[in-house]
Design an enzyme around this catalytic site. Structure first.
Site, PDB file in Angstrom:
ATOM      1  N   LYS A   1     -10.925  -3.382   4.147  1.00 29.08           N
ATOM      2  CA  LYS A   1     -11.781  -3.809   3.137  1.00 29.08           C
ATOM      3  C   LYS A   1     -12.179  -5.169   3.486  1.00 29.08           C
ATOM      4  O   LYS A   1     -13.389  -5.347   3.121  1.00 29.08           O
ATOM      5  CB  LYS A   1     -10.760  -4.018   1.825  1.00 29.08           C
ATOM      6  CG  LYS A   1     -11.291  -4.403   0.559  1.00 29.08           C
ATOM      7  CD  LYS A   1     -10.580  -4.463  -0.637  1.00 29.08           C
ATOM      8  CE  LYS A   1     -11.032  -5.110  -1.765  1.00 29.08           C
ATOM      9  NZ  LYS A   1     -10.214  -5.153  -2.877  1.00 29.08           N
TER      10      LYS A   1
ATOM     11  N   GLU B   1      -3.982  -7.514  12.004  1.00 25.07           N
ATOM     12  CA  GLU B   1      -3.250  -6.595  12.769  1.00 25.07           C
ATOM     13  C   GLU B   1      -4.588  -5.470  13.031  1.00 25.07           C
ATOM     14  O   GLU B   1      -4.769  -4.984  14.420  1.00 25.07           O
ATOM     15  CB  GLU B   1      -2.470  -5.700  11.958  1.00 25.07           C
ATOM     16  CG  GLU B   1      -1.239  -6.348  11.497  1.00 25.07           C
ATOM     17  CD  GLU B   1      -1.029  -7.231  10.506  1.00 25.07           C
ATOM     18  OE1 GLU B   1      -2.140  -7.626   9.801  1.00 25.07           O
ATOM     19  OE2 GLU B   1      -0.031  -7.270   9.711  1.00 25.07           O
TER      20      GLU B   1
ATOM     21  N   GLY C   1      -7.384  -2.313  -2.329  1.00 25.89           N
ATOM     22  CA  GLY C   1      -6.675  -1.644  -1.046  1.00 25.89           C
ATOM     23  C   GLY C   1      -5.923  -0.461  -1.379  1.00 25.89           C
ATOM     24  O   GLY C   1      -6.218   0.550  -0.724  1.00 25.89           O
ATOM     25  N   ARG C   2      -4.891  -0.702  -2.221  1.00 31.08           N
ATOM     26  CA  ARG C   2      -4.026   0.281  -2.262  1.00 31.08           C
ATOM     27  C   ARG C   2      -4.416   1.476  -3.052  1.00 31.08           C
ATOM     28  O   ARG C   2      -3.698   2.535  -3.320  1.00 31.08           O
ATOM     29  CB  ARG C   2      -2.414  -0.160  -2.811  1.00 31.08           C
ATOM     30  CG  ARG C   2      -2.698  -1.260  -4.070  1.00 31.08           C
ATOM     31  CD  ARG C   2      -1.382  -1.789  -4.335  1.00 31.08           C
ATOM     32  NE  ARG C   2      -1.476  -2.931  -5.442  1.00 31.08           N
ATOM     33  CZ  ARG C   2      -2.122  -3.945  -5.282  1.00 31.08           C
ATOM     34  NH1 ARG C   2      -2.357  -4.639  -3.921  1.00 31.08           N
ATOM     35  NH2 ARG C   2      -1.851  -5.002  -6.301  1.00 31.08           N
TER      36      ARG C   2
ATOM     37  N   GLU D   1       3.414  -3.284  -4.434  1.00 31.86           N
ATOM     38  CA  GLU D   1       2.691  -4.356  -4.143  1.00 31.86           C
ATOM     39  C   GLU D   1       1.874  -4.440  -5.699  1.00 31.86           C
ATOM     40  O   GLU D   1       1.555  -5.707  -6.098  1.00 31.86           O
ATOM     41  CB  GLU D   1       1.635  -3.971  -3.268  1.00 31.86           C
ATOM     42  CG  GLU D   1       0.745  -5.134  -2.737  1.00 31.86           C
ATOM     43  CD  GLU D   1      -0.033  -4.798  -1.497  1.00 31.86           C
ATOM     44  OE1 GLU D   1       0.423  -5.025  -0.424  1.00 31.86           O
ATOM     45  OE2 GLU D   1      -1.146  -4.308  -1.619  1.00 31.86           O
TER      46      GLU D   1
ATOM     47  N   HIS E   1      20.791  15.653   2.719  1.00 28.96           N
ATOM     48  CA  HIS E   1      21.729  15.465   3.569  1.00 28.96           C
ATOM     49  C   HIS E   1      21.862  14.032   3.988  1.00 28.96           C
ATOM     50  O   HIS E   1      22.357  13.785   5.212  1.00 28.96           O
ATOM     51  CB  HIS E   1      21.509  16.547   4.746  1.00 28.96           C
ATOM     52  CG  HIS E   1      21.476  17.761   4.365  1.00 28.96           C
ATOM     53  ND1 HIS E   1      22.657  18.374   4.451  1.00 28.96           N
ATOM     54  CD2 HIS E   1      20.445  18.756   3.751  1.00 28.96           C
ATOM     55  CE1 HIS E   1      22.321  19.861   3.941  1.00 28.96           C
ATOM     56  NE2 HIS E   1      21.051  19.960   3.611  1.00 28.96           N
TER      57      HIS E   1
ATOM     58  N   LYS F   1       1.687 -14.239   6.123  1.00 27.23           N
ATOM     59  CA  LYS F   1       0.566 -14.089   6.732  1.00 27.23           C
ATOM     60  C   LYS F   1       0.305 -15.502   7.418  1.00 27.23           C
ATOM     61  O   LYS F   1      -0.045 -15.888   8.840  1.00 27.23           O
ATOM     62  CB  LYS F   1      -0.801 -13.547   6.103  1.00 27.23           C
ATOM     63  CG  LYS F   1      -0.878 -12.147   6.015  1.00 27.23           C
ATOM     64  CD  LYS F   1      -2.258 -11.806   5.274  1.00 27.23           C
ATOM     65  CE  LYS F   1      -2.107 -10.641   4.702  1.00 27.23           C
ATOM     66  NZ  LYS F   1      -3.399 -10.299   3.868  1.00 27.23           N
TER      67      LYS F   1
HETATM   68  O1  LIG Z   1      -8.068  -3.311   4.108  1.00 26.37           O
HETATM   69  P1  LIG Z   1      -7.696  -4.591   4.498  1.00 26.37           P
HETATM   70  O2  LIG Z   1      -8.676  -5.770   4.124  1.00 26.37           O
HETATM   71  O3  LIG Z   1      -7.590  -4.727   6.105  1.00 26.37           O
HETATM   72  O4  LIG Z   1      -6.371  -4.965   3.910  1.00 26.37           O
HETATM   73  C1  LIG Z   1      -5.151  -4.179   4.399  1.00 26.37           C
HETATM   74  C2  LIG Z   1      -4.052  -4.615   3.481  1.00 26.37           C
HETATM   75  O5  LIG Z   1      -3.378  -5.797   3.889  1.00 26.37           O
HETATM   76  C3  LIG Z   1      -2.895  -6.663   2.896  1.00 26.37           C
HETATM   77  O6  LIG Z   1      -2.020  -7.543   3.441  1.00 26.37           O
HETATM   78  C4  LIG Z   1      -2.809  -6.257   1.397  1.00 26.37           C
HETATM   79  O7  LIG Z   1      -1.529  -6.507   1.314  1.00 26.37           O
HETATM   80  C5  LIG Z   1      -2.982  -4.819   1.362  1.00 26.37           C
HETATM   81  O8  LIG Z   1      -3.302  -4.573  -0.083  1.00 26.37           O
HETATM   82  C6  LIG Z   1      -4.088  -4.330   2.032  1.00 26.37           C
HETATM   83  O9  LIG Z   1      -4.380  -3.009   1.729  1.00 26.37           O
END
Ligand SMILES: O=P(O)(O)OC[C@H]1O[C@H](O)[C@H](O)[C@@H](O)[C@@H]1O
Length: 568
Positions: free
Chosen positions: A213, A219, A273-274, A360, A391, A516
């Site tokens: 996004k 990462e 994002g989620r 989240e 199990h 972060k």
């Molecule tokens: O899609 P991006 O901007 O790379 O973000 C990826 C993810 O990173 C963040 O740390 C948020 O906690 C997430 O809600 C998000 O989906």
């Protein structure tokens, strides 16, 4: 209720608190003997059956929860979400994932603009592009067809698409349309994940989709640079244009990275994002794998629930009922966790996805107005497909802590197996457990029953099951793309309902920022130590010791090593 009033100060909340005593006197064994009650706790919509009769709740509880919904202005909040109001107030954003799956002719306004036409412009572009790749008219730098896709992304840019992909992988229609193709995900910044993802792949036949996004997530960007290197070292720098595409809201950064903005698929800041799996985040990689027509069915399934959530009275509204019952379990009965137990292996990635959506969204400590909450919001979600979970951790659920469970069953297996001479089909065997477990939890087993079975007296307490352990059962007719969309939207809306009742902002995630920024300090320090031998500074004793130990033990790593990619 004035917006700054905490929900816990309202009379309906206090009434529910007082009501807990009555409920604690009842047992699910008795509640379930009341057929009238059980009948009224069954809801059916669009092929889905929800049974919540195994909740520690009576019709009176339900009425009290509806009063709580009223005082929390639940209906108004749902309307505000669907009307594109900026309900994500700390980021001043609308929350409009429902627009991502609205039909082409729908009108959903955000800031005075109908966003549905923007949505469909991107969907049309996805359809066109994915068909070009799938048909072989878009080829790689050496003229070969791109049969393999690696989607790089993390969090919301990963978990939802992985959940849907995993669910479709065994669906006959989806299998047919994915023949000869592979879709893999690269999420973790751990180089081992890079190694596992590219193992056996040929850059000549691989399309890399960078999904982010913000296009700034550390990462994802490092993984994107790593796979760019993988492509460039094999095919030369000009191959990037043919082998790398992107999904983002930040098209300027996409271009800066070196990806042609014409090959980028947009979404908007009103998609959290989620909540983004129905945007290009999920729809693009999934359409490359399964074709747009299959993924369009997934969007239609989600839209069916969106409409249901918007217009169905609360008494028959599946996400609203589930959300209210979750609040009841967490805030009143004091059960902080929830187990998500799909009785189908195809839903093995449902719990990991819902963990992010739920935890989240609702893992917050202050109200939407910033007032510290005098109660705990959010719930701890975990889960595994049945029967595997049985199990593993069911022991605790049966005799240890009380964990409300979501049992999810499917009538028709995606992959039925029948063996001649077996008592039941393999799917019936699975479903026997789906039907049995909720009753085992609800009824338990009494010492008297055990004595009647001549269980030795020293074992009676060990073999006793207290019962009275709540669950809901959700029965889906099948598990195709449409049903997966329905299930996704049920969970998304249920979680929003919980947040609306608790009076929190379910659409921001400030809690992920601190770690972060501390990692940024450590990264700088690692670089300074490795390249200039600078001492560790600015950390406490513990962190200094750990970093020092790490650096000393890896002192053989050269300060400026040449580029190297995984060799497995
Ligand atoms: O899609 P991006 O901007 O790379 O973000 C990826 C993810 O990173 C963040 O740390 C948020 O906690 C997430 O809600 C998000 O989906």
């Amino acid at each position: 209720m004035a917006s700054s009033t905490l929900i816990s100060d309202t009379q309906p909340w206090k009434d529910l608190k007082a009501h807990v005593e009555d409920i604690k006197k009842s047992h699910l064994r008795d509640l379930l003997s009341n057929e009238e009650r059980s009948r009224s706790m069954l809801v059916e919509f669009d092929g889905i059956l929800l049974d919540y009769s195994r909740q520690q709740a009576t019709l009176e509880t339900r009425e009290k929860l509806f009063r709580l919904a009223e005082v929390a202005s639940l209906k108004q909040k749902i309307n505000q979400m669907y009307n594109g109001e900026h309900i994500n107030s700390t980021e001043n954003r609308a929350v409009l994932h429902v627009a991502l799956r609205a039909p082409r002719d729908a009108v959903i306004q955000s800031d005075g603009k109908n966003v549905v036409s923007d949505v469909w412009n991107v969907l049309d572009k996805i359809k066109e592009f994915s068909e070009r790749v799938r048909s072989g008219s878009w080829v790689g730098a050496t003229g070969k067809e791109l049969k393999d896709v690696v989607a790089i992304g993390i969090g919301g840019s990963f978990l939802g698409p992985l959940f849907v992909h995993t669910a479709l992988q065994t669906d006959p229609e989806a299998i047919e349309s994915a023949k000869g193709r592979q879709l893999r995900f690269l999420a973790n910044v751990d180089p081992i994940d890079v190694a596992k993802t590219i193992r056996g792949l040929n850059p000549e036949t691989t399309l890399v989709v960078v999904v982010s996004k913000t296009f700034t997530t550390a990462e994802t960007m490092l993984n994107a640079r790593t796979l760019r290197e993988w492509i460039v070292s094999a095919l030369g720098p000009s191959a990037v244009a043919k082998h790398m595409v992107a999904v983002s809201t930040n098209l300027a950064l996409v271009e800066k990275f070196g990806i042609d903005p014409n090959n980028a698929f947009a979404f908007w800041d009103w998609v959290g994002g989620r909540y983004s799996v129905c945007s290009a985040v999920g729809v693009f990689p999934l359409s490359l794998q399964y074709g747009f027509s299959v993924i369009e069915k997934f969007l239609k399934g989600a839209n069916s629930i969106d409409q249901h959530m918007y217009s169905e009275p609360f008494e028959r509204n599946i996400p609203v009922l589930l959300g209210l019952l979750s609040v009841w379990n967490v805030s009143f009965l004091g059960y902080p966790a929830r187990a998500i137990l799909p009785y189908t292996q195809a839903l093995e990635k449902l719990a990991p996805h819902i963990q992010q959506v739920s935890m989240e969204s609702n893992g917050k400590g202050v109200s939407i107005d910033g007032v510290p909450l005098p109660f705990e919001a959010g719930e701890i979600d975990f889960g595994e497909p049945g029967t595997n979970g049985q199990h593993s951790f069911y022991q605790l659920i049966h005799q240890g802590r009380v964990i409300p469970c979501d049992f999810i069953g499917v009538v028709k297996s995606q992959q039925p197996v029948y063996l001649k001479g077996e008592v039941v089909s393999n799917h019936d065997e699975l479903m026997s457990n789906f039907f049995a477990q909720p009753d085992a939890l609800a009824y338990g087993k009494t010492p008297e029953q055990l004595q009647n079975e001549n269980v030795p007296s020293h074992l009676v307490s060990h073999k006793t099951f207290s019962g009275n352990r709540p669950s809901v059962s959700i029965l889906l007719p099948s598990l195709n793309a449409y049903n997966v969309g329905q299930l996704l939207a049920i969970y998304e809306h249920r979680i929003a309902v919980e947040g609306f009742i608790w009076g929190i902002n379910s659409f921001d995630q400030w809690g992920v920022e601190l770690g972060k920024s501390l990692a940024t300090q450590v990264r700088k320090q690692l670089n300074a130590s490795r390249t200039k031998g600078e001492p560790i500074q600015g950390f406490n004793f513990s962190t200094t010791t750990l970093i020092t130990r790490y650096l000393q033990a890896s002192a053989d790593v050269p300060a400026d090593p040449p580029t190297s990619l995984p060799q497995i």
